[in-house]
Design an enzyme around this catalytic site. Structure first.
Site, PDB file in Angstrom:
ATOM      1  N   CYS A  38       2.910 -54.476  37.582  1.00 37.39           N
ATOM      2  CA  CYS A  38       3.695 -53.758  36.586  1.00 37.39           C
ATOM      3  C   CYS A  38       3.941 -52.324  37.053  1.00 37.39           C
ATOM      4  CB  CYS A  38       2.988 -53.766  35.243  1.00 37.39           C
ATOM      5  SG  CYS A  38       1.452 -52.823  35.223  1.00 37.39           S
ATOM      6  N   ALA A  74       0.953 -50.268  37.670  1.00 33.37           N
ATOM      7  CA  ALA A  74       0.323 -50.567  38.960  1.00 33.37           C
ATOM      8  C   ALA A  74       1.023 -49.813  40.082  1.00 33.37           C
ATOM      9  CB  ALA A  74       0.351 -52.065  39.232  1.00 33.37           C
TER      10      ALA A  74
HETATM   11  S1  SF4 Z   1      -1.661 -53.878  33.273  1.00 31.27           S
HETATM   12 FE1  SF4 Z   1      -1.596 -52.487  31.514  1.00 31.27          FE
HETATM   13  S2  SF4 Z   1       0.202 -51.211  31.878  1.00 31.27           S
HETATM   14 FE2  SF4 Z   1       0.425 -53.003  33.195  1.00 31.27          FE
HETATM   15  S3  SF4 Z   1       1.637 -54.502  32.000  1.00 31.27           S
HETATM   16 FE3  SF4 Z   1      -0.550 -54.915  31.616  1.00 31.27          FE
HETATM   17  S4  SF4 Z   1      -1.025 -53.751  29.740  1.00 31.27           S
HETATM   18 FE4  SF4 Z   1       0.866 -52.900  30.575  1.00 31.27          FE
END
Ligand code: SF4
Lengths: 75, 493
Positions: free
Chosen positions: B62, B65
């Protein structure tokens, strides 16, 4: 209107870059290309076309400008 | 197994696509292609950087990240707060193996996890107060930190917290930069947008902070951009540049510091390794400060030599001479490595599925060892990445964009590569299928792989993976051929 950046390609030509969509393409033709008047319609190698208001030829590239898309969105 | 021909590869793609419902098939078809070196523009054969198809197991990350994990995270003397629930930061903690020097918890903070640990009440009433308190606590507990960044996780964007104003106030109170980063995971289609957001925040909050301040510059100042020092990569690259007579002012961002980043606008040349994650800031510096940038590739001797010469081309003859001296000095070492491993690895086939740069960068290193890349794809590459890859890859090579678990498995079953290089999520699937595997994100607890020293390790690792005796143990004893079974019963082990 979108912010775009035009830079010199290593190979000599101009490269068009649209940060908003991370779109990079070579500029195939530029409508005005003289010292006094530079810009106008830009034809891209991906089939898209953009318009920038003609300005005096920038002394240094890259340069960020506002551009208007001509025609439909390309990929 | 011989390489598939163009028709066979096309048939394979068609076969894999068959299981999808019609709409999904149409969508996925655009992301799978057979390489054709005669094409100049990748968009004629492949679509990239699009939203993942709902319902398939993507390998992507994401935006959070991309920002916290990749770009900001390795800056070692800053504290990067994972703002939101605890999981995002904790499960990704220290997973990228960005090496750094320093005393963790005192003046460097790379492997620690800082989080605001959101609870239900923070979601309901907002988390700004908590953030303010946390930033003050950081200042008390870690006075040697040089600044902080607030890395937003999904809920922050959803509940509409105003992290900018909190950061501004805290920054005024401490006198240190505190950078709010709006990298909520739901932004963009993959981690790629997170890189972009992170680059933009660096541009807005870090660049230009030392403009006009005195700096003892030399004509040989360069910065390494987009090397995250995974397993020591940036160090293995840095020594080559230094041996050549250049001065490395900054490492972005592996083993990097805030001060290095602020000094980067003073360099003469930006050397860009990971194009995908840091081209944005390089473009910015080119426009604002007139610093040229060039992409280089330090994987494998062929590409290293090519890159070193191109880098030297930006400087005067003394650098060019030293560059040739460096190349000559390492050549015997490279010859020895290739002499040792090439006979063992010659002709082996590799399939790669990595992030945004390695599928194309690493091909040269495999070729130096006599190995062949028969399939490659990017998790989050854009079309310009594929443009750059087409020429590097062989004709009729299979290319896959944002491939999912199912597709990868099918491809590997049919292409039968001798080795797969991808990430942790793919590792165990393929190892259980009996195929040697190397993690090409984090180098499987090994590294560095960049530079001449890195190539020695790379070659050894590939050999270890391929030649491991474990691959001969896949058939259990009771399924082995009859003559063996009828031998004298062995003592129970
Ligand atoms: S890891 Fe955290 S920031 Fe990334 S999509 Fe999942 S909830 Fe959202």
């Amino acid at each position: 209107m979108a912010n775009i950046m035009i830079r010199q390609a290593d190979s000599g030509g101009l490269v068009f870059y649209l940060p908003k969509r991370d779109l990079e393409a070579s500029i195939e033709s530029i409508e005005f290309d003289s010292t006094a008047k530079w810009g106008g319609e830009l034809k891209l190698d991906n089939g898209g076309a953009y318009y920038i208001d003609p300005i005096a030829k920038p002394p240094r590239l890259p340069i960020s400008l506002r551009a208007r898309r001509l025609g439909a969105a390309e990929d | 197994m011989s390489t598939l021909s163009r028709e066979e590869t096309e048939a394979l793609i068609a076969e894999v696509l068959e299981v999808y419902p019609e709409k999904a098939r149409k969508d996925r078809a655009k992301h799978l292609a057979v390489n054709d070196q005669s094409i100049e523009q990748s968009k004629k054969c492949i679509t990239a950087n699009r939203k993942t198809l709902p319902g398939v197991m993507t390998v992507r990350g994401c935006a959070y990240a991309g920002s916290k994990g990749v770009v900001w995270g390795p800056i070692k003397d800053m504290i990067h707060v994972s703002h939101g629930p605890i999981g995002c930061g904790q499960y990704s903690r220290a997973g990228r193996r960005n090496y750094y020097v320093g005393t963790t918890g005192v003046d460097t903070f790379g492997t620690m996890n800082f989080t605001s640990d959101f609870q239900e009440k923070d979601i309901v009433f907002g988390g700004d107060k908590k953030l303010a308190k946390l930033l003050a606590e950081i200042e008390t507990l870690f006075p040697l930190s040089k600044g902080s960044s607030v890395q937003s996780e999904c809920p922050i964007g959803l509940i509409g917290d105003d992290i900018e104003s909190v950061a501004k106030k805290a920054s005024a109170a401490t006198g240190k930069p505190i950078v709010p980063v709006r990298c909520e995971g739901f932004r963009g289609v993959s981690q790629s947008l997170g890189h972009h957001i992170a680059n933009d925040t660096i541009r807005d909050w870090v660049m230009g902070k030392r403009d006009g301040q005195p700096f003892a510059a030399t004509p040989y100042d360069v910065a390494i951009i987009g090397d995250y020092n995974i397993g020591g990569d940036a160090w293995a690259s840095r020594i080559l540049l230094e041996e050549m007579g250049l001065r490395v002012v900054a490492q972005w961002s592996g083993d990097g510091t805030l001060a290095e980043m602020m000094n980067t606008p003073k360099v003469k040349l930006n050397l860009l390794h990971c194009y995908r994650s840091m081209n944005y800031i390089s473009r910015h510096m080119e426009e604002k400060y007139g610093i040229p940038w060039m992409e280089y590739n330090f994987f494998g001797p062929t590409k290293i030599i090519e890159s070193l010469r191109r880098i030297a081309g930006f400087f005067d003859d003394s650098i060019k001479e030293k560059c040739e001296a460096v190349i000559a000095r390492y050549q015997p070492m490279m010859d020895a490595i290739i002499g040792k491993y090439r006979p063992r690895l010659q002709g082996k086939k590799v399939m790669l599925y990595v992030g945004g740069l390695r599928p194309r960068h690493i091909i040269g290193a495999y070729e130096d060892l006599g190995m062949e890349v028969v399939g490659a794809g990017y998790e989050f590459g854009h079309n310009d990445d594929y443009d750059r890859s087409i020429k590097e890859m062989g004709n009729a090579t299979l290319i896959y964009d944002d491939a999912n678990g199912f597709e990868l498995e099918q491809f590997v079953k049919r292409i039968k590569p001798d080795m797969v290089g991808s990430g942790i999520k793919e590792k165990y699937i393929f190892q259980k299928m009996g195929i040697p595997f190397r993690q090409m994100h984090s180098w499987d607890y090994s590294g560095p792989y960049h530079g001449y020293d890195g190539f020695a390790i790379f070659a050894r690792d590939m050999d270890i993976a391929l030649s491991s005796p474990v691959w001969s143990k896949f058939v259990p004893p009771w399924k082995k051929s009859v003559p063996e079974a009828t031998q004298e019963p062995q003592e129970a082990a």
